[in-house]
Design an enzyme around this catalytic site. Structure first.
Site, PDB file in Angstrom:
ATOM      1  N   TYR A  72       0.692  -1.338  -0.137  1.00 27.63           N
ATOM      2  CA  TYR A  72      -0.071   0.194   0.461  1.00 27.63           C
ATOM      3  C   TYR A  72       0.713   1.455  -0.027  1.00 27.63           C
ATOM      4  O   TYR A  72       0.009   2.286  -0.250  1.00 27.63           O
ATOM      5  CB  TYR A  72      -0.684  -0.766   0.857  1.00 27.63           C
ATOM      6  CG  TYR A  72      -2.203  -1.338   0.978  1.00 27.63           C
ATOM      7  CD1 TYR A  72      -2.811  -1.516   0.437  1.00 27.63           C
ATOM      8  CD2 TYR A  72      -1.519  -2.158   1.917  1.00 27.63           C
ATOM      9  CE1 TYR A  72      -3.115  -1.959   0.536  1.00 27.63           C
ATOM     10  CE2 TYR A  72      -2.568  -2.997   2.036  1.00 27.63           C
ATOM     11  CZ  TYR A  72      -3.837  -3.488   1.398  1.00 27.63           C
ATOM     12  OH  TYR A  72      -4.201  -4.210   1.169  1.00 27.63           O
ATOM     13  N   ASN A 109     -13.189   3.821  -1.441  1.00 26.87           N
ATOM     14  CA  ASN A 109     -12.620   2.256  -1.060  1.00 26.87           C
ATOM     15  C   ASN A 109     -12.945   1.426   0.227  1.00 26.87           C
ATOM     16  O   ASN A 109     -12.434   1.864   1.352  1.00 26.87           O
ATOM     17  CB  ASN A 109     -10.788   2.659  -0.643  1.00 26.87           C
ATOM     18  CG  ASN A 109      -9.728   1.525  -0.464  1.00 26.87           C
ATOM     19  OD1 ASN A 109     -10.363   0.287  -0.283  1.00 26.87           O
ATOM     20  ND2 ASN A 109      -8.382   2.002  -0.743  1.00 26.87           N
ATOM     21  N   HIS A 129     -14.973  -7.495  -0.610  1.00 23.61           N
ATOM     22  CA  HIS A 129     -15.684  -9.237  -0.853  1.00 23.61           C
ATOM     23  C   HIS A 129     -16.147  -9.811   0.101  1.00 23.61           C
ATOM     24  O   HIS A 129     -16.678 -11.114  -0.407  1.00 23.61           O
ATOM     25  CB  HIS A 129     -14.255  -9.673  -0.708  1.00 23.61           C
ATOM     26  CG  HIS A 129     -12.780  -8.904  -1.036  1.00 23.61           C
ATOM     27  ND1 HIS A 129     -12.526  -8.434  -2.450  1.00 23.61           N
ATOM     28  CD2 HIS A 129     -11.885  -7.892  -0.042  1.00 23.61           C
ATOM     29  CE1 HIS A 129     -11.501  -7.819  -2.065  1.00 23.61           C
ATOM     30  NE2 HIS A 129     -11.163  -7.813  -1.105  1.00 23.61           N
ATOM     31  N   ASP A 135     -26.172  -2.849  -0.835  1.00 25.66           N
ATOM     32  CA  ASP A 135     -27.030  -3.047  -0.688  1.00 25.66           C
ATOM     33  C   ASP A 135     -26.870  -1.248  -0.152  1.00 25.66           C
ATOM     34  O   ASP A 135     -28.437  -0.363  -0.268  1.00 25.66           O
ATOM     35  CB  ASP A 135     -28.114  -3.312   0.425  1.00 25.66           C
ATOM     36  CG  ASP A 135     -28.502  -5.258  -0.256  1.00 25.66           C
ATOM     37  OD1 ASP A 135     -28.058  -5.805  -1.001  1.00 25.66           O
ATOM     38  OD2 ASP A 135     -28.768  -5.508   0.784  1.00 25.66           O
ATOM     39  N   HIS A 191      -9.314   1.309  -4.975  1.00 28.48           N
ATOM     40  CA  HIS A 191      -8.215   0.103  -4.338  1.00 28.48           C
ATOM     41  C   HIS A 191      -6.876   0.029  -5.120  1.00 28.48           C
ATOM     42  O   HIS A 191      -6.528   1.082  -5.965  1.00 28.48           O
ATOM     43  CB  HIS A 191      -8.572  -1.467  -4.748  1.00 28.48           C
ATOM     44  CG  HIS A 191      -9.769  -1.795  -4.224  1.00 28.48           C
ATOM     45  ND1 HIS A 191      -9.981  -2.356  -3.555  1.00 28.48           N
ATOM     46  CD2 HIS A 191     -11.112  -2.224  -5.360  1.00 28.48           C
ATOM     47  CE1 HIS A 191     -11.797  -2.761  -3.328  1.00 28.48           C
ATOM     48  NE2 HIS A 191     -11.910  -2.379  -4.762  1.00 28.48           N
ATOM     49  N   SER A 219      -4.055  -1.066  -3.759  1.00 31.42           N
ATOM     50  CA  SER A 219      -3.322  -2.058  -4.447  1.00 31.42           C
ATOM     51  C   SER A 219      -4.170  -2.842  -5.832  1.00 31.42           C
ATOM     52  O   SER A 219      -5.345  -2.468  -5.957  1.00 31.42           O
ATOM     53  CB  SER A 219      -3.075  -2.888  -3.894  1.00 31.42           C
ATOM     54  OG  SER A 219      -4.611  -4.051  -3.469  1.00 31.42           O
ATOM     55  N   ARG A 273      -9.701 -11.518  -3.549  1.00 28.57           N
ATOM     56  CA  ARG A 273     -10.050 -10.623  -3.861  1.00 28.57           C
ATOM     57  C   ARG A 273      -9.674 -10.021  -4.834  1.00 28.57           C
ATOM     58  O   ARG A 273     -10.210  -8.843  -4.892  1.00 28.57           O
ATOM     59  CB  ARG A 273      -8.438  -9.685  -2.997  1.00 28.57           C
ATOM     60  CG  ARG A 273      -7.955  -9.820  -1.788  1.00 28.57           C
ATOM     61  CD  ARG A 273      -6.705  -9.270  -1.984  1.00 28.57           C
ATOM     62  NE  ARG A 273      -6.032  -9.649  -0.640  1.00 28.57           N
ATOM     63  CZ  ARG A 273      -6.318  -9.315   0.722  1.00 28.57           C
ATOM     64  NH1 ARG A 273      -6.998  -8.340   1.320  1.00 28.57           N
ATOM     65  NH2 ARG A 273      -5.967  -9.813   1.911  1.00 28.57           N
TER      66      ARG A 273
END
EC number: 4.2.1.10
Length: 145
Positions: free
Chosen positions: A22, A73, A79, A86, A101, A103, A112
């Site tokens: 990161y 993010n 996941h 929702d 994201h 990465s 991921r």
């Protein structure tokens, strides 16, 4: 125009947690960078980071009530969280959101690569580092013009 930037779990640890993945930029650095770019674009911006799903959902509801687009993010909730998806569906039906994201999630562990959010997002930016936040902001600002 006003944009809400949401950062999910563990993003408060940017600059400390897995810098090889990161980078060394902190969340405060990211927020300052985005605030400067928002100012240059004439866009209002606010930020929230939480490690708690319910707080993120409340923030999404607040954005929906105000008609704000969102940059999110979602961290690990990408996941796993149907509830966050929702909530974001209401944003998707209104001002829209961009999933970011730092990465390249598709070049990491297979789990991921799946996002509950991507199918309803305006777009997804992954693997471009913290610059992805600015790109998302620029996209949303251009969309308003």
């Amino acid at each position: 125009m006003h944009v809400l930037v949401i950062n999910g779990p563990n993003l408060n640890r940017l600059g400390k947690r897995q810098p090889e993945v990161y980078g060394s930029t902190t969340l405060a650095d990211v927020e300052a960078m985005v605030a400067r770019r928002a100012d240059a674009l004439g866009v209002g911006v606010s930020f929230i980071q939480s490690n708690h799903e319910g707080e993120l959902i409340d923030a999404v509801h607040n954005a929906a009530d105000h008609g704000w687009p969102v940059i999110i993010n979602p961290g690990g909730f990408t996941h796993t969280s149907v509830a966050l998806r929702d909530a974001l569906a209401e944003i998707a039906d209104g001002a829209g959101f961009v999933e970011v994201h730092i990465s390249n999630v598709h070049a990491r562990e297979p789990f991921r690569a799946h996002s509950y959010l991507s199918p309803i997002a305006l777009g997804v930016i992954a693997g471009l580092g913290v610059r992805g936040y600015e790109l998302a902001l620029e996209f949303l600002a251009d969309r308003e013009r």
